[in-house]
Design a protein around this motif. Structure first.
Motif, short mmCIF file in Angstrom:
data_model
loop_
_atom_site.label_atom_id
_atom_site.label_comp_id
_atom_site.label_asym_id
_atom_site.label_seq_id
_atom_site.Cartn_x
_atom_site.Cartn_y
_atom_site.Cartn_z
N ILE A 57 0.80 -1.22 0.00
CA ILE A 57 0.00 0.00 0.00
C ILE A 57 0.84 1.27 0.00
N ASN A 58 2.09 1.21 0.47
CA ASN A 58 2.95 2.39 0.47
C ASN A 58 4.39 1.92 0.35
N TYR A 59 4.85 1.83 -0.89
CA TYR A 59 6.15 1.21 -1.14
C TYR A 59 7.29 2.04 -0.55
N MET A 60 7.17 3.36 -0.55
CA MET A 60 8.25 4.18 -0.01
C MET A 60 8.40 3.96 1.49
N MET A 61 7.28 3.91 2.22
CA MET A 61 7.35 3.63 3.65
C MET A 61 7.90 2.23 3.90
N ALA A 62 7.50 1.27 3.06
CA ALA A 62 8.04 -0.09 3.20
C ALA A 62 9.55 -0.08 2.99
N ALA A 63 10.02 0.71 2.01
CA ALA A 63 11.47 0.79 1.76
C ALA A 63 12.20 1.40 2.95
N ILE A 64 11.57 2.37 3.60
CA ILE A 64 12.19 2.97 4.80
C ILE A 64 12.40 1.92 5.88
N PHE A 65 11.35 1.19 6.19
CA PHE A 65 11.44 0.21 7.28
C PHE A 65 12.30 -0.99 6.90
N ASN A 66 12.25 -1.40 5.63
CA ASN A 66 13.11 -2.51 5.21
C ASN A 66 14.59 -2.13 5.28
N THR A 67 14.89 -0.89 4.88
CA THR A 67 16.28 -0.42 4.97
C THR A 67 16.74 -0.38 6.43
N LEU A 68 15.88 0.15 7.30
CA LEU A 68 16.21 0.21 8.72
C LEU A 68 16.40 -1.20 9.29
N PHE A 69 15.55 -2.13 8.87
CA PHE A 69 15.64 -3.50 9.35
C PHE A 69 16.97 -4.14 8.94
N VAL A 70 17.34 -4.00 7.66
CA VAL A 70 18.58 -4.61 7.17
C VAL A 70 19.80 -3.99 7.84
N LEU A 71 19.79 -2.68 8.02
CA LEU A 71 20.93 -2.03 8.66
C LEU A 71 21.08 -2.47 10.12
N LEU A 72 19.96 -2.69 10.80
CA LEU A 72 20.03 -3.18 12.17
C LEU A 72 20.57 -4.62 12.22
N VAL A 73 20.17 -5.44 11.22
CA VAL A 73 20.69 -6.80 11.15
C VAL A 73 22.20 -6.77 10.98
N PHE A 74 22.70 -5.94 10.06
CA PHE A 74 24.14 -5.85 9.84
C PHE A 74 24.86 -5.27 11.06
N HIS A 75 24.17 -4.40 11.78
CA HIS A 75 24.79 -3.83 12.97
C HIS A 75 24.98 -4.91 14.05
N PHE A 76 24.00 -5.83 14.16
CA PHE A 76 24.16 -6.93 15.10
C PHE A 76 25.30 -7.86 14.68
N LEU A 77 25.44 -8.05 13.35
CA LEU A 77 26.50 -8.94 12.87
C LEU A 77 27.87 -8.27 12.93
N SER A 78 27.89 -6.93 12.71
CA SER A 78 29.17 -6.19 12.71
C SER A 78 28.97 -4.85 13.41
N PRO A 79 28.91 -4.85 14.74
CA PRO A 79 28.55 -3.63 15.48
C PRO A 79 29.66 -2.59 15.58
#
Length: 737
Positions: A504-526
């Motif tokens: 329903i809102n691809y730009m908002m989805a892209a915001i949260f998906n980007t934040l999610f992936v960056l947090l995953v990488f932060h846990f793997l390489s903090p």
């Protein structure tokens, strides 16, 4: 006021958020369990990747078997993809061959429709995430096993969730359809405002109708997949949901049954309160539907309802005044049209009232339409997968082949650019880690690059904006706090909202998906925030490549318009033909001396079912045509062909379908069909067949026939214009695309 319900409230009560919550939890659980309990972080991430690929297929609606088969296919084909990509990842030359070939192959899955496209995307996703780092042979087998286990986990989790929460899914599908119906009613009410622009109103109405058709189809596929079989509590809930759905469809038919000539109506009644009362009645009914939709999704009984009795009585009084002034004799067709509008508003009010009764605590388990009791499964959407559909599209004039070629070219360009970028950075003495996650470029390409140019360009902007905002939020978060608990909470929320907003809102989805992936990488390489800049650079590069590749063998929307126009005309032909058959059998059954004929009764019920199914197909065909037309209008002006003709076809097909819906019940109630009426019907059939016809100059308008005169004349005019526009519409030539 319910009429001012914020969209965010709709979202949090919708099946979009509910589905995102279900998918997000199913995807995160393997990682949380394996990492949190067994401290197997890498294994948890791989298992979650496998679960994420299966979650893509886990969409609401359709028979249960379709969902199960789709998820099983994602597990098997996705695991095979991980295996092939894993073995190729250790050999650069082989990887350059495998990745473009897999990209082409899985992009061709769009020939199987929406579910096929989702399966292809899921496999492309697992291919991209598997090629991140080279894997040794024994690591490939373990990687594939972990991914397979994650997929199996999500499959079992989804089956359990659907079994436990089936009623919630039905409630949300019905709620979304009712909200869309209310939006359509508000769009239709604008026509009764003499100060509004008719052209603007028509554009808003066609958009609202296309959206309503999509939501009704989603509710149909969800509610009808499991029918009541007994008299238990679950069957009572299913029957109530069925009753809401049946009356909602009846309300849709009531609303679209008459295409009013609003320009003539405004000229004939410029200062009449009739239009004001009609507008207010529709808006009140729309507010009531909003309230009912919200109560359904909340699982609450109706406590407050609007009433349009005052507006209906005022309209009835105004009609009586018009009759006293002689309008029924001076302008019988306009008067008959006003009477029809009044009757349909009254029917709409009755149906809205019944929908409210169905969700009250007083509703019983009796189906409101016994005709549909044993035939509801015939209204479900059927999908067929044949391998021949794939091989038959391996040709240059196939839009699926062209799209797959663009995706393969994009991945090849991304790999080439990644190597050049890495070599340049190394030569300049910069950190080679800047290109360590270049697979993100390919991931961006397969997400952004779509079969249509307009959608690709649109997603480019949304993806770039979403990634930029997501990176900024992640950078802000990492500098504000270092609490892992807060990171984990935001990661979970971002995952759920990313899944929930994607449709329903691809730009908002892209915001949260980007934040999610960056947090995953932060846990793997903090220890570093360098990945944030890399994500942004890779996304910009991926969007640029996707935009450039959209010009490789492009398939513009105008190439589809000819076939979609033919499909819409055929749908209207079938709708009219089945309606005329139903009306003829109804007259035969009501004929004096007909008596009781079991065979005639069976044929009549079958004819009515065919007419209803044909009516559903018309709505779907109209929605497809409308969506493609407006996508074409978003493309470059030089790629827009036959815009006036296609716009006229859109309007006239809408007029024709509306008037068929209005005329068939009247024809069914006539004792016989007068000669002028029959000749007009024959002319409509001939025009839709592409043949010459000569409609009569006048038709009978005595008595009840006055209510038939307007829709019949509109049908003749619309079918004639459709025939003319179709003759002037050249068929698409793929070689010129």
């Amino acid at each position: 006021m319910v009429s001012s319900l914020p969209q965010i409230q709709r979202f949090f009560y919708s099946h979009y958020f509910f589905g995102g919550l279900r998918q997000g939890v199913g995807v995160l659980l393997p990682a949380l369990l394996l990492a949190g309990i067994l401290h197997m972080y890498a294994v948890g991430i791989i298992a979650s990747i496998g679960a994420a690929c299966v979650a893509i297929i886990d969409q609401p609606g359709g028979p249960r078997s379709y969902g199960r088969n789709g998820m099983l296919a994602a597990i098997l084909v996705g695991s095979l993809t991980a295996l092939v990509t894993g073995f190729a990842s250790a050999h650069s030359a082989l990887l350059w061959l495998v990745v473009p070939l897999l990209s082409f192959f899985f992009s061709m899955f769009t020939v199987f429709g929406k579910q096929g496209g989702l399966l292809g995307f899921a496999c492309l996703l697992i291919m991209t995430l598997t090629m991140r780092v080279p894997l040794a042979p024994h690591e490939v087998l373990m990687h594939t096993a972990y991914s397979f286990a994650g997929g199996v986990f999500y499959f079992c989790y989804a089956l359990l969730a659907h079994r436990v929460l089936w009623h919630r899914e039905e409630q949300q599908a019905l709620s979304a359809a009712l909200f869309a119906t209310a939006d359509y009613m508000r769009a239709r009410s604008q026509f009764y405002d003499v100060h509004s622009d008719l052209d603007k109103n028509y554009r808003a109405l066609t958009h609202a109708q296309a959206n309503m058709t999509e939501k009704h189809q989603g509710a149909r596929d969800t509610v009808l997949r499991e029918l009541p079989r007994g008299h238990g509590k679950a069957d009572l809930l299913r029957t109530r949901a069925l009753n809401v759905f049946i009356d909602m469809v009846a309300l849709l038919d009531t609303l679209v049954a008459t295409h009013v000539d609003y320009a003539t109506l405004r000229r004939s009644l410029p200062d009449s309160d009739l239009l004001v009362f009609g507008r207010d009645a529709l808006r009140k009914l729309a507010r009531d539907l909003d309230r009912l939709a919200l109560n359904i999704v909340r699982g609450r009984h109706v406590t407050e309802r609007s009433s349009v009795k005052a507006e209906l009585r005022a309209i009835e009084y105004e009609l009586d005044q018009c009759r006293r002034k002689g309008m029924d004799e001076d302008s019988p067709e306009v008067y008959a049209l006003l009477v029809q509008v009044f009757r349909r508003l009254r029917n709409a009010a009755r149906l809205v009232q019944r929908i409210g009764d169905h969700i009250s605590d007083r509703s019983d388990a009796t189906l409101v339409d016994r005709l549909l009791d044993k035939s509801l499964n015939r209204f479900l959407t059927r999908r067929k997968w044949r391998f021949g559909m794939l091989t038959s599209n391996l040709r240059l004039d196939s839009p699926h082949f062209r799209y797959a070629t663009r995706v393969a070219a994009g991945t090849l360009a991304a790999m080439t650019l990644s190597v050049l970028f890495s070599l340049t950075l190394t030569h300049e003495g910069m950190a080679p880690e800047l290109s360590a996650h270049s697979y993100w470029i390919i991931l961006t390409i397969i997400i952004v690059l779509k079969p249509g140019y307009a959608l690709t360009r649109q997603r480019n902007g949304w993806r770039l904006a979403g990634t930029l905002i997501g990176c900024a939020l992640a950078l802000l978060l990492f500098n504000v706090t270092h609490d892992p608990a807060i990171y984990l909470a935001i990661l979970v929320v971002a995952c759920i909202l990313g899944y929930g907003l994607v449709q329903i809102n691809y730009m908002m989805a892209a915001i949260f998906n980007t934040l999610f992936v960056l947090l995953v990488f932060h846990f793997l390489s903090p220890t570093t925030n360098l990945v944030i800049g890399e994500r942004l650079v890779d996304t910009v590069l991926g969007c640029g490549i996707a935009l450039l590749c959209s010009y490789i063998l492009p398939w513009w929307e105008y190439n589809f318009m000819g076939s979609l126009a033919l499909a819409l005309r055929r749908a209207n032909q079938e709708f009219l033909g089945s309606g005329l058959e139903y009306a003829a059998l109804t007259r035969a059954q009501a004929a004096p001396g007909a008596g009781v004929d079991a065979d005639l009764d069976t044929r009549l019920r079958e004819a009515e079912l065919r007419w209803r199914i044909a009516r559903k197909n018309v709505h779907i065909a109209f929605g497809n045509f409308t969506a493609a037309f407006y996508r074409m209008m978003d493309e470059p002006a030089r790629r827009q062909r036959n815009v006036p003709e296609l716009n006229h076809l859109l309007i006239q097909n809408h007029v024709l379908a509306s008037q068929i819906t209005s005329a068939i019940p009247i024809l069914a109630n006539l004792p016989s069909v007068p000669e002028g009426v029959q000749k007009s019907l024959d002319a409509v059939v001939a025009f839709l067949d592409g043949k010459y016809a000569s409609p009569p100059a006048s038709i009978e308008i005595e008595g009840e026939l006055a209510t038939l005169a307007y829709p019949l004349r509109q049908m003749v005019k619309a079918s004639q214009l459709i025939d003319q526009e179709m003759r002037g519409l050249p068929q698409a030539d793929p070689a010129k695309a």
